[in-house]
Scaffold this motif. Structure first.
Motif, mmCIF file in Angstrom:
data_model
loop_
_atom_site.group_PDB
_atom_site.id
_atom_site.type_symbol
_atom_site.label_atom_id
_atom_site.label_comp_id
_atom_site.label_asym_id
_atom_site.label_seq_id
_atom_site.Cartn_x
_atom_site.Cartn_y
_atom_site.Cartn_z
ATOM 1 N N GLN A 3 57.987 -5.306 20.165
ATOM 2 C CA GLN A 3 56.612 -5.418 20.651
ATOM 3 C C GLN A 3 55.697 -4.463 19.889
ATOM 4 O OE1 GLN A 3 55.898 -5.756 25.020
ATOM 5 N NE2 GLN A 3 54.875 -3.784 24.771
ATOM 6 N N PHE A 4 56.133 -3.226 19.729
ATOM 7 C CA PHE A 4 55.352 -2.220 19.001
ATOM 8 C C PHE A 4 55.152 -2.668 17.556
ATOM 9 C CE2 PHE A 4 54.902 1.526 16.351
ATOM 10 C CZ PHE A 4 53.965 2.287 17.044
ATOM 11 N N PRO A 30 56.501 5.084 15.825
ATOM 12 C CA PRO A 30 55.728 5.591 16.966
ATOM 13 C C PRO A 30 55.833 7.108 17.064
ATOM 14 C CG PRO A 30 57.843 4.774 17.723
ATOM 15 C CD PRO A 30 57.747 4.450 16.251
ATOM 16 N N LEU A 58 59.754 4.688 23.800
ATOM 17 C CA LEU A 58 60.049 4.163 22.472
ATOM 18 C C LEU A 58 60.132 5.251 21.412
ATOM 19 C CD1 LEU A 58 60.581 1.743 20.652
ATOM 20 C CD2 LEU A 58 58.110 1.525 20.359
ATOM 21 N N HIS A 79 55.626 8.562 22.409
ATOM 22 C CA HIS A 79 55.047 7.250 22.701
ATOM 23 C C HIS A 79 55.852 6.504 23.763
ATOM 24 C CE1 HIS A 79 52.858 3.524 22.132
ATOM 25 N NE2 HIS A 79 54.030 2.906 22.100
ATOM 26 N N ALA A 98 61.006 -3.248 23.228
ATOM 27 C CA ALA A 98 59.851 -2.358 23.046
ATOM 28 C C ALA A 98 59.581 -2.146 21.561
ATOM 29 C CB ALA A 98 60.102 -1.018 23.744
ATOM 30 N N GLU A 149 58.029 1.181 31.770
ATOM 31 C CA GLU A 149 57.770 2.134 30.698
ATOM 32 C C GLU A 149 59.053 2.387 29.910
ATOM 33 O OE1 GLU A 149 56.101 5.749 32.212
ATOM 34 O OE2 GLU A 149 54.158 4.815 32.582
ATOM 35 N N GLU A 161 56.055 2.708 25.550
ATOM 36 C CA GLU A 161 55.673 1.300 25.397
ATOM 37 C C GLU A 161 55.959 0.580 26.719
ATOM 38 O OE1 GLU A 161 54.283 -1.836 22.838
ATOM 39 O OE2 GLU A 161 54.348 0.317 22.511
ATOM 40 N N ARG A 219 52.636 -5.474 17.133
ATOM 41 C CA ARG A 219 51.258 -5.032 17.335
ATOM 42 C C ARG A 219 50.778 -4.092 16.227
ATOM 43 N NH1 ARG A 219 51.989 -2.524 21.872
ATOM 44 N NH2 ARG A 219 51.998 -0.448 20.971
#
Length: 69
Positions: free
Chosen positions: A10-11, A20, A35, A24, A7, A32, A26, A14
């Motif tokens: 990935q965050f 975060p 994160l 948050h 996660a 889910e 993710e 992006r």
């Protein structure tokens, strides 16, 4: 914790950072991941993380307590 690192990656891919909001969530492979809470907890418990885990998070731009990168 593997899903949490996925996660985080990935965050970061992006958003370009690993800051975060605390609440948050993710989505990773339809699951889910809290994160924001993971990052906050990892930061506070950095001394309990393995060197490898700390390095992974550092490479993603983790802001550690005490001003570390």
């Amino acid at each position: 914790m593997g899903g949490d690192i996925r996660a985080a990656r990935q965050f970061h891919a992006r958003e370009g950072h690993l800051q975060p909001p605390r609440k948050h969530v993710e989505m990773v492979d339809g699951i889910e991941r809290k994160l924001g809470m993971f990052v906050d907890n990892a930061r506070r418990r950095a001394d309990k993380l393995s060197d490898a885990r700390r390095q992974e998070l550092t490479e993603l731009g983790m802001r550690w307590a005490g001003g570390e990168a």
